[in-house]
Design an enzyme around this catalytic site. Structure first.
Site, PDB file in Angstrom:
ATOM      1  CB  THR A  34       8.970  -8.694   4.340  1.00 36.30           C
ATOM      2  OG1 THR A  34       9.666  -9.377   5.378  1.00 36.30           O
ATOM      3  CG2 THR A  34       7.514  -8.513   4.773  1.00 36.30           C
TER       4      THR A  34
ATOM      5  CG  PHE B 127       5.667  -4.706   3.147  1.00 37.86           C
ATOM      6  CD1 PHE B 127       5.323  -4.304   4.432  1.00 37.86           C
ATOM      7  CD2 PHE B 127       6.956  -5.159   2.912  1.00 37.86           C
ATOM      8  CE1 PHE B 127       6.256  -4.337   5.465  1.00 37.86           C
ATOM      9  CE2 PHE B 127       7.896  -5.196   3.932  1.00 37.86           C
ATOM     10  CZ  PHE B 127       7.547  -4.794   5.212  1.00 37.86           C
TER      11      PHE B 127
END
Length: 376
Positions: free
Chosen positions: A281, A283
Site C-alpha cells: 500500500t 501512503f
C-alpha cells in the site's frame, strides 16, 4: 499510370515542401510569441483556433479530408502553443508557484495524525516514515484526518492512497479534491493480512469476519473458502480487531495485521491470507502547507477538461512534448456534473525543473481548474 516508385517520389517532394512550410510556420509563431510576451497577451485563443479549423476544413473536399485537415491543424496549433508557452516561461511569465522549497520536514517536532486505532497499517506507515517515537494521535476516518491538518491540530497526516492489488483509495482522491491540503512525501508499506480471533477460538467457530473493505477484497480467496462466514466492512483493520476484543464473541474474527492482533490481545487463526503475496500500500504524507522537498521527484495534479472529443489527449500532450514521464492517471466524477470527470495525474519531476514549468504553463492555459496537489 505512374509506378509505385514514381508515386512515392511525388510524396517525398510534397513532404519536403510540407517540412519547409512547417519550419517557416514555426518561425512566424515564434515571432508571434515574442509579441505576446511583450504585450502580455494570452497564448491560447479558443475562438480564433475554432475559426481556423472551420476555415481549413472549408478548403478541402470530402468528409474524410475535412476531418483529417482539422486534426492536422489541431496538432500544428498545439505545437505553436507549446513553443509560445516555452517563450513565456523563459521570459519569467510563469510567475512564482505558491510552493516553498524546503530541505527536510521537521519530523522531530511534528505532530502526526493517522486514521484507525492502535495497530493500524496507517500507524505502521507513519512510524516507517517518521520513526517510532513520533508524536501522534489517531482519528476514526480519513475526513477527520484531513480536518485535523487543515485546522492545525496536526502538522501531517499519513493516509493510504493506493494498494497494489485492490487499486486506488477513491475516497482519498475525493478528499484531496475537497481540502486544500498538499502531499509532501510518500512511503510504501508491505501488507500482510492475518485472520485473528479471541484466544481459544478455532477456525470452525468463526461465523462473522470484520475488516476494512479493501482488506476483505485482498483476502477474498481465503474468505470464499469459508462460504458460511458473513463478511462485514468497518473503517479500519485495527478497528476490526478492537471490535472482536470488545465483543468477546468467539464466533467473530478480524482480518488485520499481526501487530494489530498482538496489540488487541487476539490469537492468529490463519497467517498470510493475502490473495497476492506481493501486496503493498502506498501512503501519502499530507500537510496544509504549500511546501516541497528539495529532492522531490514526483508531482501530483488535478484538472478538468472540456467534454469534447480529443480534449484529454490535448492535455496529456504537454507531458509528451516536455519529455515528462506520466506514472499514473485516475478519473473521478465531477460533483454536480453528471458524466463529467476530473483527472488526477502523477508524473516525474520537480517544480524547479524547466520542463515541468513549461508543462504547467500549458496545463494552466488549456485545462480547467488545475490544482497542484504536491511535489514529493
Amino acid at each position: 499510370m505512374a509506378t509505385l516508385e514514381e508515386l512515392r517520389a511525388q510524396l517525398d517532394q510534397i513532404d519536403d515542401q510540407i517540412t519547409d512550410l512547417y519550419q517557416k510556420r514555426m518561425d512566424v509563431c515564434e515571432q508571434v510569441g515574442e509579441y505576446k510576451v511583450k504585450a502580455g497577451r494570452k497564448v491560447y485563443d479558443r475562438q480564433r483556433e475554432k475559426a481556423k479549423l472551420a476555415d481549413v476544413a472549408s478548403k478541402v473536399t470530402g468528409e474524410f479530408n475535412k476531418k483529417g485537415i482539422q486534426q492536422l491543424y489541431e496538432q500544428l496549433m498545439s505545437m505553436s502553443r507549446k513553443l509560445q508557452y516555452r517563450q513565456l516561461v523563459e521570459a519569467g511569465a510563469l510567475g512564482r508557484l505558491p510552493f516553498i522549497q524546503v530541505d527536510s520536514l521537521d519530523a522531530e517536532n511534528a505532530r502526526v495524525v493517522f486514521q484507525g486505532t492502535e495497530g493500524a497499517y496507517s500507524q505502521a506507515a507513519m512510524q516507517q516514515y517518521f520513526g517510532k517515537d513520533v508524536n501522534s494521535f489517531h482519528v476514526r476516518t480519513f475526513r477527520e484526518a484531513m480536518e485535523a491538518i487543515e485546522e492545525g491540530s496536526a502538522d501531517y497526516a499519513v493516509l493510504p492512497i493506493e494498494n497494489s492489488t485492490a487499486g486506488p483509495v477513491n475516497e482519498m482522491y475525493d478528499l484531496l479534491d475537497e481540502f486544500e491540503n498538499f502531499i509532501v512525501a510518500e512511503t510504501i508499506l508491505p501488507i500482510v493480512h492475518t485472520l485473528a480471533g479471541l484466544p481459544g477460538a478455532k477456525l470452525e467457530d468463526i461465523r462473522t469476519v470484520y475488516s476494512k473493505t479493501e482488506a476483505l477484497m485482498q483476502t477474498s480467496r481465503f474468505l470464499d473458502d469459508h462460504s458460511n462466514w458473513q463478511k462485514i466492512s468497518v473503517v479500519n483493520t485495527a478497528i476490526a480487531a478492537k471490535k472482536v476484543l470488545e465483543d468477546q464473541d468467539k464466533t467473530q474474527a478480524a482480518v488485520c495485521s499481526a501487530y494489530a492482533a498482538k496489540v488487541h490481545g487476539l490469537s492468529i487463526l490463519a497467517d498470510k491470507i493475502n490473495d497476492e503475496p506481493e501486496n503493498f500500500t502506498r501512503f501519502i504524507v499530507v500537510t496544509n502547507q504549500k511546501i516541497f522537498l528539495k529532492n522531490a521527484s514526483k508531482i501530483s495534479i488535478r484538472f478538468e477538461v472540456s467534454h469534447t472529443s480529443g480534449s484529454l489527449y490535448g492535455i496529456l500532450s504537454h507531458f509528451i512534448y516536455n519529455d515528462l514521464n506520466m506514472t499514473k492517471i485516475e478519473s473521478r466524477p465531477v460533483e454536480g456534473k453528471s458524466w463529467e470527470y476530473c483527472f488526477f495525474v502523477d508524473f516525474e519531476g520537480n517544480l524547479e525543473d524547466p520542463a515541468v514549468k513549461n508543462a504547467i504553463r500549458g496545463l494552466r492555459e488549456e485545462a480547467r481548474n488545475l490544482n497542484i496537489l504536491g511535489n514529493y
